[in-house]
Enzyme design. Structure first.
Site, PDB file in Angstrom:
ATOM      1  N   CYS A 288       0.837  -1.199  -0.071  1.00 34.94           N
ATOM      2  CA  CYS A 288      -0.011  -0.098  -0.101  1.00 34.94           C
ATOM      3  C   CYS A 288       0.813   1.344   0.117  1.00 34.94           C
ATOM      4  O   CYS A 288       2.084   1.210   0.352  1.00 34.94           O
ATOM      5  CB  CYS A 288      -0.916  -0.083   1.261  1.00 34.94           C
TER       6      CYS A 288
ATOM      7  N   ASP B  51      12.814  27.488 -29.394  1.00 36.72           N
ATOM      8  CA  ASP B  51      14.081  27.880 -30.082  1.00 36.72           C
ATOM      9  C   ASP B  51      13.606  27.634 -31.447  1.00 36.72           C
ATOM     10  O   ASP B  51      12.752  26.860 -31.696  1.00 36.72           O
ATOM     11  CB  ASP B  51      15.124  26.993 -29.400  1.00 36.72           C
TER      12      ASP B  51
END
Length: 743
Positions: A30, A438
């Site tokens: 868990c 870019d």
């Protein structure tokens, strides 16, 4: 006499004085286990970081070398109730396969038992409403007990073992209240049977066990499916290669024994083991992992090839540029591991809630029993109501709410050729409202050629090309393709945003911007002659040259940028190119806001200005000079062809020659973020409705089991919607042969 474990062979020592060890941890069931392990180890002296990947139960521990022995980490895990051993993918997969088979057997037993007990229960329910005799009802109850007791003893082992392990180490986990609820209902049912009562809860107990096993088996299956991606990549790795010695002798060697500069022979039908450059030969290769295209690609002299590609019909001689840990394939695996190990903000929230779950639920169940007894209810009714509270508050839905979405979304991104490099990248990508591109190598393709090679002195061109081998910049890479001698110069140094330099024969060589090479005037003349061309300068002592490079937009750039704007994103360009070179690109893409001539510092200033306006910027960049801007942006994305430093700064990378993965990334991340929020709301609403009903006694243990499983199913099905994809953008018309100047 205590036994000491020698783990030194598995320890990786880093340059910064730290040591690293990967362990496989058993007994994790868990989210609460994850926090307990990480918090427990970080309390040890010298531990720098401990991170557990719930997907493959891989624990990465980093500590200051010399301050703690690795065996102390394993001993601390043993004290916490977990077994650990060095992580080995094959052994871990075998262990997971055995556990999956065991869970499936438990699930089959619980399913078979629940069907039979339900048949008996239906008979009792209908008989209670008509004329069933006490003897017949008791017989059915005892028969149900005969089925339920051994079923719980066998099929309940995954939960019972986990709960007992936690209690032995004086802690609780999510399985403790589940086991308490099952045992209380089971004992209560036996007592009711002995007292000839009308109702028992054997059907509820076994049905609850069946649903819980379904959830645990499916959870493990999902984690195994996630790991299969890395397994598929590992299958693409060639473990050996044919190295060509100095005398021309071909020797079969392990891939790990190869070094950059070695020559290897790749025969038809073999998988390429290294990243490299083709020295001789011609063939067709399957490079779909890198390009995203299934069509075969021609491999010829001077071309680059990557590990994992399949060679079809020709023999190739390669010069190794990277082998083993340095290949592009290894980089993809690293990105997958980073994404799986990292935790998003939502996962951390769910983990904290799950960690507090056990004590809160125990308190709620105890208060339920006390309140019911205080208001005059029988002990029987009070316990049954408390059991329903224990069961219905199981946080399976909360534990699954975010991880399932992340798994599904990561799979969708992988199919789109995108790999995350940060745990919270999905959330940050979803909130981006501005995209800054870019140009060179990002909006344009990195595959470029020198168009004026015939007008440059051969020795000068060869020197520039060999110096270009030491640079990651796309324009330098284009120049490097002209090199006949593929050996880079020793001692070459690359300066971000400027170029690369080296001392050769007592003279300094430089390849980069005209200012860096002292060739500004020469560059002005070249621009006047060929204004549409990209240019890069070269200097060697007093000699100067300008190399003109042609590059093209990515084939789908126009359509992708249009789709991004339609989704409300503000698209911009920040480039180191001359404004005259950026203008045609911006015009072709329909981008009004653009700047040229930006150095790395100016790019960061522009991003900071956007940030000051309240914008959340997604930076998409490629070159070494973009790394600072990628780090400064709200979130960042880089092509897989980018420099290693750039990829290290990027939150995600994408494959292929198309810009489409950028659009896919935005769409999938937005969808995933929306589904995460929905799932958390579903889990919250479920508990707000279910818990009061259980407290008031309107929910039986069986109904609680159905409700708990139903909520988990709902969030899982909702998470699967993250797989959906919009129709891909149409590729732009073939007008993209725009010549521009490199950043």
């Amino acid at each position: 006499m205590s036994e000491t474990i020698d783990l030194s062979v598995f320890v990786k020592r880093q340059d910064d004085g730290t040591a690293h060890l990967d362990l496989a941890v058993e007994g994790i069931d868990c989210a609460a286990c994850i926090d307990e392990i990480e918090d427990g180890l970080e309390r040890l002296p010298g531990i720098v970081d401990a991170r557990l990947n719930y997907t493959n139960h891989r624990l990465s521990v980093q500590w200051r070398d010399g301050e703690i022995a690795p065996s102390a980490v394993v001993e601390e895990l043993r004290r916490l109730g977990y077994r650990a051993h060095p992580f080995q993918s094959r052994l871990m997969e075998e262990e997971e396969t055995r556990r999956a088979q065991w869970l499936l057997k438990c699930l089959a037993v619980a399913g078979f038992a629940s069907m039979n007990i339900m048949l008996l229960a239906v008979s009792v329910w209908s008989g209670n409403a008509t004329d069933i005799t006490q003897e017949t009802r008791d017989f059915f109850h005892w028969l149900s007990a005969l089925i339920a007791l051994p079923t719980v003893a066998y099929a309940g082992q995954p939960f019972i073992q986990s709960a007992l392990g936690a209690l032995r180490n004086r802690r609780t986990n999510m399985d403790v209240p589940i086991v308490i609820g099952i045992m209380l209902a089971l004992v209560m049912s036996v007592v009711e049977t002995i007292n000839h009562a009308e109702h028992t809860y054997f059907d509820s107990v076994v049905m609850l066990l069946f649903f819980l096993l379904c959830g645990r088996y499916l959870d493990q299956a999902m984690r195994r499916k996630t790991r299969a991606v890395a397994g598929n990549l590992a299958a693409l790795k060639a473990e050996v290669a044919h190295r060509i010695g100095e005398t021309g002798e071909v020797v079969l060697v392990p891939t790990a024994a190869l070094n950059p500069g070695d020559r290897v022979l790749v025969r038809p039908g073999e998988r390429i083991a290294v990243d490299g450059v083709v020295l001789s030969g011609a063939s067709e290769i399957d490079e779909s992992l890198v390009t995203g295209e299934t069509a075969r690609k021609a491999a010829t002299t001077g071309g680059r090839v990557y590990a994992g590609s399949l060679n079809y019909n020709g023999t190739l001689t390669l010069q190794v540029t990277a082998a083993g840990k340095g290949t592009l394939l290894d980089e993809v695996e690293r990105l997958l591991e980073n994404a799986a190990a990292a935790k998003s903000r939502y996962v951390q929230l769910a983990d904290r809630v799950a960690r507090a779950y056990a004590p809160v639920v125990h308190l709620a169940a105890a208060l339920t029993a006390i309140v019911w007894i205080a208001t005059g209810a029988t002990v029987h009714d009070a316990i049954i109501t408390a059991v329903a509270v224990l069961i219905i508050t199981c946080p399976c839905a909360l534990a699954l709410a975010v991880p399932v979405v992340q798994v599904v979304a990561s799979g969708a991104l992988f199919r789109a050729g995108v790999f995350l490099n940060a745990g919270d990248a999905l959330e940050r990508l979803a909130t981006a409202d501005t995209i800054v591109f870019d140009k060179t190598g990002t909006l344009t393709l990195s595959d470029m050629r020198v168009v004026n090679a015939g007008g440059i002195a051969p020795d000068l061109l060869e020197a520039a090309a060999r110096l270009g081998l030491s640079s990651h910049h796309p324009l330098a890479a284009a120049v490097a393709q002209e090199a006949r001698d593929r050996r880079p110069f020793d001692g070459a140094i690359e300066e971000a945003g400027q170029g690369v330099r080296a001392i050769v024969d007592g003279l300094e060589m430089r390849l980069g911007s005209p200012a860096f090479c002292g060739a500004t005037a020469l560059a002005h003349d070249a621009v006047r002659e060929r204004a549409d061309a990209s240019l890069i300068a070269f200097s060697w002592g007093e000699r100067r040259a300008i190399l003109l490079v042609r590059q093209a937009l990515r084939p789908d750039a126009v359509a992708v940028v249009k789709s991004l704007r339609e989704q409300g994103l503000d698209c911009r360009i920040l480039s180191g190119d001359r404004p005259e070179a950026v203008a045609p690109i911006a015009q072709a893409l329909g981008i009004d806001m653009w700047r040229g001539g930006c150095n790395p510092a100016e790019k960061i200033e522009a991003l900071d200005a956007l940030k000051a306006e309240g914008r959340k910027v997604l930076m998409v960049g490629d070159g070494l000079n973009d790394a600072p801007a990628l780090a400064a942006a709200h979130v960042s994305l880089s092509p897989i062809s980018a420099a290693d430093l750039t990829q290290a700064q990027a939150d995600a990378v994408f494959l292929g020659d198309k810009l489409g993965p950028v659009l896919d990334t935005v769409e999938i991340s937005r969808r995933a973020n929306r589904l995460m929020r929905q799932n958390l709301k579903i889990a919250l609403v479920y508990n707000l409705i279910a818990v009061p009903l259980a407290f008031l006694g309107y929910v039986t243990p069986l109904v609680a089991a159905l409700a708990m499983s139903g909520s988990s199913t709902i969030v899982t099905l909702n998470a699967l919607r993250a797989r959906g994809r919009s129709a891909p953008a149409e590729p732009a018309a073939p007008l993209q042969e725009l010549a521009v100047q490199g950043a």
